[in-house]
Structures are given as structure tokens and as C-alpha cells.
Write a protein that holds these residues in place. Structure first.
Motif, PDB file in Angstrom:
ATOM      1  N   GLY A   1      -0.958   0.045  -7.759  1.00 40.71           N
ATOM      2  CA  GLY A   1      -1.663  -0.900  -8.607  1.00 40.71           C
ATOM      3  C   GLY A   1      -0.875  -2.195  -8.694  1.00 40.71           C
TER       4      GLY A   1
ATOM      5  N   THR B   1      -2.313   4.793  -4.192  1.00 41.17           N
ATOM      6  CA  THR B   1      -2.532   3.362  -4.027  1.00 41.17           C
ATOM      7  C   THR B   1      -1.745   2.629  -5.106  1.00 41.17           C
TER       8      THR B   1
ATOM      9  N   VAL C   1      -4.173   5.878  -8.527  1.00 43.29           N
ATOM     10  CA  VAL C   1      -3.684   4.499  -8.541  1.00 43.29           C
ATOM     11  C   VAL C   1      -2.398   4.459  -9.352  1.00 43.29           C
TER      12      VAL C   1
ATOM     13  N   ILE D   1      -6.571  -2.824 -12.080  1.00 43.52           N
ATOM     14  CA  ILE D   1      -6.442  -1.396 -11.799  1.00 43.52           C
ATOM     15  C   ILE D   1      -7.813  -0.735 -11.756  1.00 43.52           C
TER      16      ILE D   1
ATOM     17  N   ALA E   1      -9.509   1.162  -8.643  1.00 45.55           N
ATOM     18  CA  ALA E   1      -9.938   2.550  -8.769  1.00 45.55           C
ATOM     19  C   ALA E   1     -11.421   2.684  -8.423  1.00 45.55           C
TER      20      ALA E   1
END
Lengths: 336, 336
Positions: B325, B323, B164, B302, B306
Motif C-alpha cells: 500500500g 501488494t 494489501v 488503500i 484493494a
DNA sequence: TGCCTTGAGTAAAACGTTTTAATGCGCGAC
DNA sequence: GTCGCGCATTAAAACGTTTTACTCAAGGCA
């Protein structure tokens, strides 16, 4: 063709490679029974070459021990998690996690959610630390039904469980004494509605002292779940009906945040017009402007103590029903 | 004579009482296969009367699933735990614990200790969230060896794992831009010595920007393990050799505490003489006087992200390698 | 009617470990 | 020389689930 292909190696594989039986491997691993040094070395060798890692689930199933403890509280998230989700629970959890390691245990963090049964559904544990339970606490009931050893931080209301004393009485006394010393005369107490010993003791000390001082007591009850906003509204009402209030004791830090906001909105200066104190010296107390006078409860020490007691309890050792935690200390800040 | 006396009831007991086989009870429990409504009711009845609670260890052993995820970081306790032991790790853990519940999972909190192998020895998990790993991170190596699915928060250095993005580059940019806007000209960067992508990116952005502005870069490296004290000493040295420093970017909040102490001891006023900013908006940033300008990384979001990714990974669903955040936001305070 | 499918149910296997009961062996005491 | 004892070791049982392979009955379809 390697018969261990695809699978993760097991005790059986180790035994085969080392040329011994499963039982001997187990004995070497646990050290429970004597194993010939030469044999042990062969086993270690086999473990290393295979990259064997014990299957914890199987071990747990066989032994009944999980090497895991849990930390939880029934305080609603609105107050226990609070701003940035940190606070009481997390401070204790962090300390307990570290100390649990000394006893070869991991710590699972049970979050404060509406349904304790859901929160515990997939938690296997040897014991639990429960923080400030209320009367007929849902977590305590569940744990009792499961037969899980429990140590309580703060005093349990109804059930008979070992607990670590956080000195509620003394804490209330320190804060009240401080308010009075600073010149406050009309002191209000804001307390949660749930039935917790911390509330009862705080309330009792407050009322008896006000009686002694000849100050008419003024107690406001706010549901914990209403958190900061509930306290905000309650404080507005309070100040309208009792404009001469010059000291506020917020028993929960989330409540203190609401109090401060209400005071700002009403144009009351802190600390000159109204002095404010709260109990838990967390993020909120420190971030507030002026920062809040609070009490350092030494939660890290309390958590260490509770962890040790729980481990003793799990091991079947006798422990005291009541254990005194560290003496809390006043942290004076701008709000008073 | 009750044959269940002493023992905790098992599926076998439930089956006997309900007059069905173990397999059927299991099917009723898991809902994996159809069970006649009438039969299901008999089973529920039996479960209720017996007070049956599934043995999680046995279930885990059979299925290989533990319904548990772990959160960990290799950041030394000196900086990751920090004052009051709260911070980065705990903020993420709190959020992950809540979101894990949505996937019927518990969260185990792996504390930052010297030996990751010890910390993980008794942790059984379906997957792990690793926070800001360093190059050749010990936790990552262990997890890889065990074959545990991992999602990283922040960017992993060497290994190829899903992560992330916390927007290190952007974060550094925001803080530097702020310092420059506030009039700082001689800006120093204090960064940890461990090899972490966050450090590399921050350093890179700092140096390129200083080059652009024609400002001679001034970077100080402090071992993370030295924490606040190490930063304190380094800052004293810095100010003696570079007395014209008027801005300090502390990449870790524990370092910022050391910076502030050094500035006080050297008689430099904050923010008039020196402006100070730091990255993590934790307890330290808020408690410092003046409070520190910092960045809200939205760690709760976040962590939620996750957790979801990790659950997808565990379930065997395809997930993106990177990905994004949430975008961090600057929190301006008195220190700048 | 005969054949295939479906759905509910069952008996037994399997998961990987620890523990139990038994075995064999060497050795000192009688 | 033999008995008894302690020690290392082993084969097999046990832990409590889920899963597998199978049976049986009911029902649809040609």
C-alpha cells in the motif's frame, strides 16, 4: 459418483437427501407453511451435511424482494464527501446499515458521482433513502421511474414523497441567534446555488431576521461543486467589498473551510474580528482551528428513523408523509 | 388491450415490439455478440418506448454475477465505528464505493455487529474486502465457506489470502521514533487483546526497540470491545503503578481517547508531562485537545488498490499475494 | 459448381428458488 | 359409514434473463 460434485448444493439436492420435495424444503426454510417437526429435522440435517447455502439471486428473482436498501445523495462529491471523504452521507450510511439489519436487509452505498444513472445501473433495491435532494433531483427521477419506494432525509422540493424533517428553520434560527448573541452585527450568509429546500429555508429565515434586526442582508451564492475553493474566493470578494462583516454563516461545512482560509489570508482573527458558524458538525468543523461552532443534527437517529420508515413503506404499511426528526442541538466552539 | 399492462416490461416484450427474438435483445444489450446496426436501432427504440429496465435479479441468477462487492471488518463497533460512527471502515467504504463503480459494481456496507452470519445473511456479492481480520476471523471463515473471493486490507493472520500491506512495522517505527525524538523516555504501549497481525507487529517493533534503547517495556492490553472506557481505566492503573511514564502509544484511536481522558483526570499535562500518539488519523485524533499526533494511512488509496485487486481476482486474473500500500505519513499535532 | 466459413438470427434450455394447484390422509361431525 | 375439513406434502409452473445449439443466407475460395 456424487451427483453434487462440482456444483454448489441446491434445494433440489437437499430435498433428495432429506427424502422430501423441493417445496417442502422451501417451506421449512421460510417457515411460511407448516412442516412436520420430524421432517424439518431431516431437512436441517441434510442442509448441514451438504453445507447448503441458498442462492440469493434465485430467491430474489422469484420473490421480487432484494432485502437491500440504498443510500444516496445528489450533493456533489466536493461537498458531500469532503475532506477524508467522510461526512453527511457516510454518517447516515453507517447508521442505516446497522438498522437495516434489524429488517434482514443489507445496505448498498451509492457514491456521489457525476452520473446517477451510472451509479444506480447495477443496484437492485427494495427501497432507497435519498439525502437532501434538489429540485428535479436526478436520483429521485430515476427511482420514481423504477417505482422504487423512497424516503427522503430533509425536505424534497418538487415531488411528493415521505420525508424526515431535519428542522432547517430551527437550525438556521439557532445559528443566527447564537451569532447575534455573541455580538455579531453584520452577518453574511454563504449558501449553495443548487435548488434545495435547506437552502431556501435557511435563506428565508436569514433574510426575515436580518430585516427584523435592521441589518442589511448579505448573501453569497457558491456552486456546491466548487466546494471549499469556491467559498474561499467568494469570501475574499465579500470581505473586500464588505470589510465590516463580523459574522459568517456557512450553510455547508466545506464552505466553512473556505471561509476560514480566506479569513486567515486576509488577516482577520476568528472569533474576535469575525465569528463563523456552520451547519454540519462533521470532520471539517472539528478539525478547523479554532474549531467551528456547528449543529449536531443527530444524523444517526435520523438515519434510524428513515430506515424504519422505509421498511414500513416497503412492507406496504401506511406511514406519515412528514416525520419529525430529533431536534438539532448547537455545539458551541472556538469560532464564535 | 395492451398485454404489458400492469407488468413491468421484460425482454420478451422488447423482443415482440422490435420484431426479434429474446436472444437478439440480450445480445444487443450485452454487446456480447454481433447485432445488425439496423436491428439494434429497432431494439433501442423498443426499449425506449416501453421504458424497459433489466431485471437485475434474473440477470444475476442466470450469470451468477452480482456486480456487487462488500466491505466488512470484525473490529467491534466500539472501536471501528467509534464516535459519530465514522472511522476506518467508513473511510475505506467511501473510497471503495467510488472505485467499484469503475468496474460496474455496487458496494454493500456490512456493518460491524456481533454476529457476522447475521450481517452476511442477505448479502450477495462477487467478492469482499475484509479489513484487519483477526486470527480465525468469523467473516473470513464465512466467506471461505461460501467460496467468495477476498482481498484483505492489512495482513491476515492464519489464512492464505491476497492482502494489501499497510506497513504496520513502519507505522510503529514512525510513531516510536517520533516519541523518542520528542524526548519521551518511559514509553507505554496500549494495544488490543484480539489476535490481529497489526497488534503483533506493533508489539514486536515496540519491544525490540525498547530493548535496544534500554527502556523497560510497558505494554497494556485492553479488549477492543471495552473501547474508550477500557482504555481509560487501564491508563489510570498504568499511571498509578508507573508514574514516570512520559509517552503513550495508543494503537487504536478509541484507546487514545481513553488515554487522554485519564491523563486529564490525573492532572497530567499533554504533551509536557506525557506525549501521546495514536495510529489512525480519524475523527478522534483530530477532535481531541490537544489534537493527537497520528498517522495518515492513506486509506482512500488503500481502498482503491484493494478494490482493483479484488476485481482482478473476481475476473480470474492472477494477482500478487502481497501488494504494498502507500507509505503512511506522520501527522504531528499538539499531543506530542 | 461445390464446399467451407462467417455472421445474424432464433427457439429452447437452463439458472435455483418460491408459489400454485392438486393429492392423500387422518379425524371429527353428521 | 360418509362427508367435509385441515394439514403435510408434492409435482409442476413461474420468475426474466443469458446461453446453447441450431438454421439460414451470403460470400470467399478452390
Amino acid at each position: 459418483m456424487d451427483s453434487t460434485a462440482g456444483r454448489r448444493p441446491t434445494v433440489k439436492d437437499v430435498a433428495r437427501i432429506a427424502g422430501v420435495s423441493q417445496g417442502t424444503v422451501s417451506n421449512a426454510l421460510s417457515g411460511m407453511r407448516g412442516v412436520d417437526p420430524e421432517t424439518r429435522q431431516r431437512i436441517d440435517q441434510a442442509i448441514a451435511t451438504l453445507g447448503y447455502i441458498p442462492n440469493l439471486a434465485a430467491r430474489r428473482m422469484r420473490t421480487g424482494r432484494t432485502n437491500t436498501i440504498a443510500v444516496m445523495t445528489s450533493m456533489p462529491a466536493a461537498v458531500s464527501a469532503g475532506s477524508s471523504r467522510l461526512g453527511f452521507l457516510m454518517e447516515i450510511a453507517a447508521s442505516a446499515a446497522i438498522h437495516a439489519l434489524d429488517y434482514n436487509s443489507a445496505l448498498v452505498l451509492v457514491p456521489p458521482v457525476a452520473d446517477p444513472a451510472v451509479a444506480l445501473r447495477h443496484v437492485a433495491m427494495d427501497g432507497a433513502i435519498v439525502i437532501e435532494p434538489q429540485t428535479d433531483d436526478a436520483f429521485l427521477l430515476l427511482l420514481k421511474r423504477r417505482g422504487v419506494p423512497v424516503v427522503v432525509i430533509g425536505q424534497p422540493a418538487s415531488v411528493d414523497l415521505p420525508w424526515v424533517d431535519m428542522h432547517y428553520y430551527r437550525t438556521a434560527e439557532m445559528l443566527l441567534a447564537h451569532l447575534l448573541t455573541q455580538g455579531a452585527r453584520r452577518i453574511a450568509l454563504i449558501v449553495g446555488t443548487s435548488s434545495r429546500v435547506s437552502h431556501h429555508v435557511t435563506l428565508e429565515r436569514y433574510e426575515s431576521w436580518m430585516l427584523l434586526e435592521g441589518i442589511p442582508p448579505c448573501v453569497i451564492y457558491v456552486p456546491e461543486a466548487d466546494g471549499e475553493d469556491g467559498s474561499y474566493r467568494a469570501t475574499l470578494d465579500l470581505l473586500r467589498s464588505n470589510p465590516d462583516i463580523d459574522g459568517i454563516f456557512a450553510s455547508i461545512d466545506a464552505f466553512a473551510s473556505g471561509v476560514m482560509r480566506a479569513l486567515r489570508d486576509m488577516g482577520r482573527a476568528v472569533p474576535s474580528d469575525v465569528r463563523v458558524v456552520t451547519r454540519y458538525n462533521g470532520l471539517r468543523a472539528r478539525e478547523e482551528r479554532p474549531a467551528l461552532t456547528a449543529v449536531d443534527l443527530h444524523l444517526d437517529q435520523i438515519a434510524a428513523l428513515a430506515t424504519r420508515l422505509l421498511m414500513d413503506l416497503i412492507a406496504g404499511r401506511e406511514i406519515e408523509r412528514i416525520t419529525a426528526g430529533p431536534i438539532p442541538s448547537l455545539v458551541v466552539r472556538g469560532s464564535s
